[in-house]
Design an enzyme around this catalytic site. Structure first.
Site, PDB file in Angstrom:
ATOM      1  N   ARG A 177     -64.351  75.577   1.922  1.00  0.00           N
ATOM      2  CA  ARG A 177     -63.523  75.375   3.174  1.00  0.00           C
ATOM      3  C   ARG A 177     -61.912  74.941   2.627  1.00  0.00           C
ATOM      4  NH1 ARG A 177     -66.796  78.087   3.884  1.00  0.00           N
ATOM      5  NH2 ARG A 177     -68.488  78.304   5.621  1.00  0.00           N
ATOM      6  N   SER A 226     -67.340  75.027  13.364  1.00  0.00           N
ATOM      7  CA  SER A 226     -67.546  73.493  13.076  1.00  0.00           C
ATOM      8  C   SER A 226     -66.682  72.671  12.876  1.00  0.00           C
ATOM      9  CB  SER A 226     -68.353  73.904  11.577  1.00  0.00           C
ATOM     10  OG  SER A 226     -69.425  74.630  11.391  1.00  0.00           O
ATOM     11  N   GLU A 296     -63.176  69.665   9.139  1.00  0.00           N
ATOM     12  CA  GLU A 296     -63.022  71.129   8.663  1.00  0.00           C
ATOM     13  C   GLU A 296     -61.954  71.632   9.566  1.00  0.00           C
ATOM     14  OE1 GLU A 296     -66.383  73.704   8.178  1.00  0.00           O
ATOM     15  OE2 GLU A 296     -65.395  75.661   8.711  1.00  0.00           O
TER      16      GLU A 296
HETATM   17  C1  LIG Z   1     -67.084  80.333  17.150  1.00  0.00           C
HETATM   18  C2  LIG Z   1     -66.311  80.034  15.890  1.00  0.00           C
HETATM   19  C3  LIG Z   1     -67.286  80.284  14.738  1.00  0.00           C
HETATM   20  C4  LIG Z   1     -66.706  80.133  13.277  1.00  0.00           C
HETATM   21  N1  LIG Z   1     -67.504  80.356  12.298  1.00  0.00           N
HETATM   22  C5  LIG Z   1     -66.914  80.025  10.977  1.00  0.00           C
HETATM   23  C6  LIG Z   1     -67.784  80.293   9.841  1.00  0.00           C
HETATM   24  O1  LIG Z   1     -68.810  80.988  10.137  1.00  0.00           O
HETATM   25  N2  LIG Z   1     -67.297  80.295   8.797  1.00  0.00           N
HETATM   26  C7  LIG Z   1     -65.835  79.796   8.334  1.00  0.00           C
HETATM   27  O2  LIG Z   1     -65.400  79.516   7.304  1.00  0.00           O
HETATM   28  N3  LIG Z   1     -65.107  79.258   9.631  1.00  0.00           N
HETATM   29  C8  LIG Z   1     -65.540  79.555  10.927  1.00  0.00           C
HETATM   30  N4  LIG Z   1     -64.709  79.536  11.840  1.00  0.00           N
HETATM   31  C9  LIG Z   1     -63.345  78.853  11.624  1.00  0.00           C
HETATM   32  C10 LIG Z   1     -62.264  79.861  11.450  1.00  0.00           C
HETATM   33  O3  LIG Z   1     -62.784  81.029  12.397  1.00  0.00           O
HETATM   34  C11 LIG Z   1     -61.895  79.900  10.249  1.00  0.00           C
HETATM   35  O4  LIG Z   1     -61.440  78.806   9.564  1.00  0.00           O
HETATM   36  C12 LIG Z   1     -61.095  81.101  10.148  1.00  0.00           C
HETATM   37  O5  LIG Z   1     -61.036  81.514   8.553  1.00  0.00           O
HETATM   38  C13 LIG Z   1     -59.561  80.519  10.656  1.00  0.00           C
HETATM   39  O6  LIG Z   1     -58.522  81.500  10.624  1.00  0.00           O
HETATM   40  P1  LIG Z   1     -57.433  81.579  11.721  1.00  0.00           P
HETATM   41  O7  LIG Z   1     -56.545  82.997  11.459  1.00  0.00           O
HETATM   42  O8  LIG Z   1     -58.061  81.544  12.778  1.00  0.00           O
HETATM   43  O9  LIG Z   1     -56.499  80.596  11.192  1.00  0.00           O
HETATM   44  P2  LIG Z   1     -55.872  79.274  12.062  1.00  0.00           P
HETATM   45  O10 LIG Z   1     -56.956  78.558  12.714  1.00  0.00           O
HETATM   46  O11 LIG Z   1     -54.678  79.943  12.995  1.00  0.00           O
HETATM   47  O12 LIG Z   1     -55.389  78.443  11.239  1.00  0.00           O
HETATM   48  C14 LIG Z   1     -56.255  77.565  10.290  1.00  0.00           C
HETATM   49  C15 LIG Z   1     -55.250  77.037   9.338  1.00  0.00           C
HETATM   50  O13 LIG Z   1     -54.860  78.229   8.264  1.00  0.00           O
HETATM   51  C16 LIG Z   1     -53.248  78.143   8.255  1.00  0.00           C
HETATM   52  N5  LIG Z   1     -52.930  79.504   8.282  1.00  0.00           N
HETATM   53  C17 LIG Z   1     -53.254  80.665   9.215  1.00  0.00           C
HETATM   54  N6  LIG Z   1     -52.618  81.756   8.696  1.00  0.00           N
HETATM   55  C18 LIG Z   1     -52.009  81.364   7.671  1.00  0.00           C
HETATM   56  C19 LIG Z   1     -51.217  82.082   6.660  1.00  0.00           C
HETATM   57  N7  LIG Z   1     -51.050  83.310   6.861  1.00  0.00           N
HETATM   58  N8  LIG Z   1     -50.851  81.463   5.641  1.00  0.00           N
HETATM   59  C20 LIG Z   1     -50.926  80.150   5.285  1.00  0.00           C
HETATM   60  N9  LIG Z   1     -51.784  79.512   6.073  1.00  0.00           N
HETATM   61  C21 LIG Z   1     -52.289  80.078   7.346  1.00  0.00           C
HETATM   62  C22 LIG Z   1     -53.012  77.270   9.576  1.00  0.00           C
HETATM   63  O14 LIG Z   1     -51.595  76.960   9.441  1.00  0.00           O
HETATM   64  C23 LIG Z   1     -54.002  76.254   9.726  1.00  0.00           C
HETATM   65  O15 LIG Z   1     -53.602  75.256   8.812  1.00  0.00           O
HETATM   66  C24 LIG Z   1     -65.330  79.732  13.255  1.00  0.00           C
HETATM   67  C25 LIG Z   1     -64.449  79.489  14.378  1.00  0.00           C
HETATM   68  C26 LIG Z   1     -65.224  79.707  15.573  1.00  0.00           C
HETATM   69  C27 LIG Z   1     -64.027  79.535  16.791  1.00  0.00           C
END
Ligand SMILES: Cc1cc2nc3c(=O)[nH]c(=O)nc-3n(C[C@H](O)[C@H](O)[C@H](O)COP(=O)(O)OP(=O)(O)OC[C@H]3O[C@@H](n4cnc5c(N)ncnc54)[C@H](O)[C@@H]3O)c2cc1C
Length: 323
Positions: A177, A226, A296
């Protein structure tokens, strides 16, 4: 002052932003304050110009993906919050090489559907992860089916000075992660290996995995997935549950009674409520097991506290204290 001038410069560059835009509706937890400035960009060129203008006015830029791993402070996010749309949500596959270039703003679910329709597989590790490709790179997102690092070739970033660079996956030192992006870098696109799935093996594994999640996770309530990383050889959820914290509430936030590593917004939760539960869980697990759970979830905005949070010992509750 810097933000006001930056807003005027963005407007003059054809990139009108919104001052004080609410972010709660754009974050999975459905909480948190507004962005000082909020901008949606639809091309690499627009992203570069926005970063350069922010740099020139000394304001921070926070990339917002799908907000599925982000705890946004109640006081909001200073500086410029940028969301990637338009061409930054495109995906194209080179059929000859089995390499896909994916815009960082593209949602994983949409990407997986497009790949499947075109007869390709390889990103099953992102099934059920409700984020964008940019967030997946930042987090090295993944599941029991693998992690993004397994298939990532390279990323195109816009660095803090607004310069476009390509970094090989090896330069990101991806681990659980986490990806080691240069400070302030925004991922614009990523190239990944894809492959054919003639016997439907990946499709079957994904279906099984999605059904398992639905049975074990509170997917019907706003959360961020998580909250803590699993410590080596154990599960954060197991440790929190063993401390008897399932169902614990602060304000509108609750440690899920379905999965103890999820904090859900039962309605009207604030970021401060969630932070109080994060501290309570971390302190209790450290006091009982000596394990310091590492969040995380990422935090954005003006907190008035350090983030990442200080070591768990700082949160050990005094006897009889309520979370
Ligand atoms: C119901 C649920 C289930 C989930 N299950 C999992 C799972 O099984 N496995 C898992 O790994 N995660 C899981 N997650 C967490 C999440 O979905 C992941 O971490 C996902 O990759 C975050 O992506 P996001 O686009 O929503 O990022 P955001 O939440 O918008 O941002 C997360 C971080 O990434 C940065 N960021 C976003 N976009 C960029 C970019 N273009 N360039 C640089 N930095 C950037 C943001 O500034 C921030 O620091 C889950 C979340 C939920 C709500």
């Amino acid at each position: 002052m810097g933000a006001t001038r930056a807003a005027a410069a963005l407007e003059a560059a054809g990139l009108p932003c919104v001052a004080g835009a609410p972010l709660a509706s754009r974050a999975y937890w459905r909480l948190g304050g507004p962005a000082e400035l909020y901008l949606e960009v639809d091309s690499l060129d627009a992203l570069v110009r926005a970063v350069q203008i922010a740099r020139a006015h000394a304001i921070a830029v926070t990339p917002l993906g799908n907000g599925s791993n982000l705890l946004i402070a109640d006081a909001g996010v200073p500086g410029l919050v940028v969301r990637l749309l338009g061409q930054l949500r495109d995906a194209e596959i080179d059929e000859a090489t089995g390499v896909a270039r994916v815009g960082a703003g593209l949602l994983n679910a949409v990407l997986l559907k497009r790949l499947e329709r075109a007869g390709w597989a390889g990103l099953g590790c992102l099934a059920g992860v409700p984020g964008t490709m940019g967030g997946a790179v930042r987090m090295n997102a993944g599941t029991a089916l693998g992690v993004l690092a397994d298939v990532l070739i390279d990323v195109q970033i816009v660095d803090v000075d607004g310069v476009v660079r390509t970094l090989p996956a090896a330069a990101l030192a991806m681990r659980y992660r986490w990806a080691e992006l240069p400070a302030g870098a925004i991922v614009a696109s990523a190239r990944v290996h894809v492959h054919r799935d003639p016997d439907g093996a990946e499709r079957a594994a994904v279906a099984h995995h999605i059904a398992r999640r639905a049975a074990t996770q509170p997917l019907d309530q706003p959360s961020c997935g998580s909250v803590f990383k699993n410590p080596p050889g154990d599960f954060a959820g197991r440790l929190i549950e063993a401390c008897g914290l399932k169902g614990t509430r602060v304000g509108g936030a609750q440690i899920s009674d379905k999965h103890a590593n999820f904090i859900v917004n039962t309605g009207g939760a604030s970021a401060a409520d969630v932070l109080a539960l994060i501290r309570a869980a971390r302190g209790a697990v450290f006091a009982r097991f000596g394990v310091d759970l590492e969040p995380e979830v990422h935090a954005a905005g003006a907190w008035g506290v350090d983030w990442p949070l200080p070591p768990a010992a700082a949160h050990v509750p005094s006897p009889g204290a309520q979370p």
